[in-house]
Scaffold this motif. Structure first.
Motif, PDB file in Angstrom:
ATOM      1  N   ASP A 139      15.734 -18.354 -21.797  1.00  0.00           N
ATOM      2  CA  ASP A 139      15.217 -19.648 -21.337  1.00  0.00           C
ATOM      3  C   ASP A 139      15.418 -19.798 -19.832  1.00  0.00           C
ATOM      4  O   ASP A 139      14.530 -20.286 -19.121  1.00  0.00           O
ATOM      5  N   LYS A 140      16.568 -19.383 -19.350  1.00  0.00           N
ATOM      6  CA  LYS A 140      16.857 -19.473 -17.912  1.00  0.00           C
ATOM      7  C   LYS A 140      15.939 -18.559 -17.104  1.00  0.00           C
ATOM      8  O   LYS A 140      15.475 -18.938 -16.022  1.00  0.00           O
ATOM      9  N   ILE A 141      15.687 -17.365 -17.614  1.00  0.00           N
ATOM     10  CA  ILE A 141      14.778 -16.436 -16.930  1.00  0.00           C
ATOM     11  C   ILE A 141      13.380 -17.046 -16.846  1.00  0.00           C
ATOM     12  O   ILE A 141      12.746 -17.047 -15.794  1.00  0.00           O
ATOM     13  N   SER A 142      12.915 -17.584 -17.955  1.00  0.00           N
ATOM     14  CA  SER A 142      11.582 -18.179 -17.997  1.00  0.00           C
ATOM     15  C   SER A 142      11.483 -19.405 -17.089  1.00  0.00           C
ATOM     16  O   SER A 142      10.506 -19.565 -16.355  1.00  0.00           O
ATOM     17  N   ALA A 143      12.494 -20.258 -17.117  1.00  0.00           N
ATOM     18  CA  ALA A 143      12.479 -21.486 -16.328  1.00  0.00           C
ATOM     19  C   ALA A 143      12.597 -21.233 -14.830  1.00  0.00           C
ATOM     20  O   ALA A 143      12.117 -22.038 -14.023  1.00  0.00           O
ATOM     21  N   SER A 144      13.185 -20.109 -14.457  1.00  0.00           N
ATOM     22  CA  SER A 144      13.379 -19.816 -13.030  1.00  0.00           C
ATOM     23  C   SER A 144      12.066 -19.551 -12.304  1.00  0.00           C
ATOM     24  O   SER A 144      11.963 -19.776 -11.100  1.00  0.00           O
ATOM     25  N   LYS A 145      11.077 -19.042 -13.012  1.00  0.00           N
ATOM     26  CA  LYS A 145       9.763 -18.723 -12.436  1.00  0.00           C
ATOM     27  C   LYS A 145       9.876 -17.805 -11.213  1.00  0.00           C
ATOM     28  O   LYS A 145       9.090 -17.882 -10.282  1.00  0.00           O
ATOM     29  N   LEU A 146      10.871 -16.932 -11.240  1.00  0.00           N
ATOM     30  CA  LEU A 146      11.096 -16.004 -10.127  1.00  0.00           C
ATOM     31  C   LEU A 146      10.209 -14.766 -10.190  1.00  0.00           C
ATOM     32  O   LEU A 146       9.989 -14.112  -9.185  1.00  0.00           O
ATOM     33  N   PHE A 147       9.736 -14.433 -11.368  1.00  0.00           N
ATOM     34  CA  PHE A 147       9.015 -13.181 -11.548  1.00  0.00           C
ATOM     35  C   PHE A 147       7.518 -13.447 -11.662  1.00  0.00           C
ATOM     36  O   PHE A 147       7.047 -13.978 -12.659  1.00  0.00           O
ATOM     37  N   GLU A 148       6.793 -13.069 -10.632  1.00  0.00           N
ATOM     38  CA  GLU A 148       5.348 -13.247 -10.617  1.00  0.00           C
ATOM     39  C   GLU A 148       4.681 -11.992 -10.074  1.00  0.00           C
ATOM     40  O   GLU A 148       5.257 -11.264  -9.281  1.00  0.00           O
ATOM     41  N   LYS A 149       3.482 -11.764 -10.533  1.00  0.00           N
ATOM     42  CA  LYS A 149       2.642 -10.693  -9.999  1.00  0.00           C
ATOM     43  C   LYS A 149       1.319 -11.345  -9.655  1.00  0.00           C
ATOM     44  O   LYS A 149       0.603 -11.795 -10.550  1.00  0.00           O
ATOM     45  N   GLY A 150       1.047 -11.412  -8.371  1.00  0.00           N
ATOM     46  CA  GLY A 150      -0.100 -12.203  -7.938  1.00  0.00           C
ATOM     47  C   GLY A 150       0.240 -13.659  -8.160  1.00  0.00           C
ATOM     48  O   GLY A 150       1.265 -14.145  -7.715  1.00  0.00           O
ATOM     49  N   ALA A 151      -0.574 -14.350  -8.893  1.00  0.00           N
ATOM     50  CA  ALA A 151      -0.298 -15.755  -9.214  1.00  0.00           C
ATOM     51  C   ALA A 151       0.103 -15.925 -10.677  1.00  0.00           C
ATOM     52  O   ALA A 151       0.159 -17.037 -11.182  1.00  0.00           O
ATOM     53  N   ILE A 152       0.389 -14.826 -11.356  1.00  0.00           N
ATOM     54  CA  ILE A 152       0.671 -14.864 -12.787  1.00  0.00           C
ATOM     55  C   ILE A 152       2.178 -14.787 -13.026  1.00  0.00           C
ATOM     56  O   ILE A 152       2.842 -13.839 -12.604  1.00  0.00           O
ATOM     57  N   GLN A 153       2.706 -15.780 -13.736  1.00  0.00           N
ATOM     58  CA  GLN A 153       4.118 -15.772 -14.105  1.00  0.00           C
ATOM     59  C   GLN A 153       4.323 -14.739 -15.209  1.00  0.00           C
ATOM     60  O   GLN A 153       3.650 -14.768 -16.239  1.00  0.00           O
ATOM     61  N   LEU A 154       5.266 -13.804 -15.005  1.00  0.00           N
ATOM     62  CA  LEU A 154       5.438 -12.681 -15.921  1.00  0.00           C
ATOM     63  C   LEU A 154       6.232 -13.013 -17.179  1.00  0.00           C
ATOM     64  O   LEU A 154       5.952 -12.492 -18.243  1.00  0.00           O
ATOM     65  N   TYR A 155       7.244 -13.848 -17.086  1.00  0.00           N
ATOM     66  CA  TYR A 155       8.102 -14.141 -18.240  1.00  0.00           C
ATOM     67  C   TYR A 155       7.993 -15.622 -18.595  1.00  0.00           C
ATOM     68  O   TYR A 155       8.941 -16.371 -18.500  1.00  0.00           O
ATOM     69  N   ARG A 156       6.828 -16.013 -19.054  1.00  0.00           N
ATOM     70  CA  ARG A 156       6.553 -17.439 -19.275  1.00  0.00           C
ATOM     71  C   ARG A 156       7.003 -17.928 -20.644  1.00  0.00           C
ATOM     72  O   ARG A 156       7.621 -18.976 -20.766  1.00  0.00           O
ATOM     73  N   GLU A 157       6.689 -17.176 -21.699  1.00  0.00           N
ATOM     74  CA  GLU A 157       6.972 -17.625 -23.060  1.00  0.00           C
ATOM     75  C   GLU A 157       7.836 -16.593 -23.780  1.00  0.00           C
ATOM     76  O   GLU A 157       7.529 -15.398 -23.774  1.00  0.00           O
ATOM     77  N   ILE A 158       8.889 -17.037 -24.408  1.00  0.00           N
ATOM     78  CA  ILE A 158       9.797 -16.151 -25.146  1.00  0.00           C
ATOM     79  C   ILE A 158       9.167 -15.797 -26.488  1.00  0.00           C
ATOM     80  O   ILE A 158       8.714 -16.682 -27.218  1.00  0.00           O
TER      81      ILE A 158
END
Length: 70
Positions: A37-56
């Motif tokens: 949940d913390k990884i997803s909420a951080s929104k630190l991981f993106e490629k282009g404009a796409i969030q990589l770890y959005r939904e668990i």
């Protein structure tokens, strides 16, 4: 060696795995989900404009076993 494979969906619906080595082998589901949940909420991981770890979508331990032939 056991690895912890964290499974997510990206913002555009693709599957994405985050594999962690050197983790405790006895983590309970609540601890793993909280970390995810913390990884997803951080929104630190993106490629282009796409969030990589959005939904668990899940997590599992993966252990590779090698059997030497010779």
């Amino acid at each position: 060696m056991k690895r912890l494979q964290l499974k997510f969906k990206t913002a555009d619906g693709h599957s994405k795995n985050l594999v962690l080595s050197y983790v405790k082998a006895d983590l309970d589901p609540e601890t793993v989900k909280t970390a995810m949940d913390k990884i997803s909420a951080s929104k630190l991981f993106e490629k282009g404009a796409i969030q990589l770890y959005r939904e668990i979508t899940g997590a599992k331990y993966v252990e590779r076993v090698e059997n030497k032939v010779f």
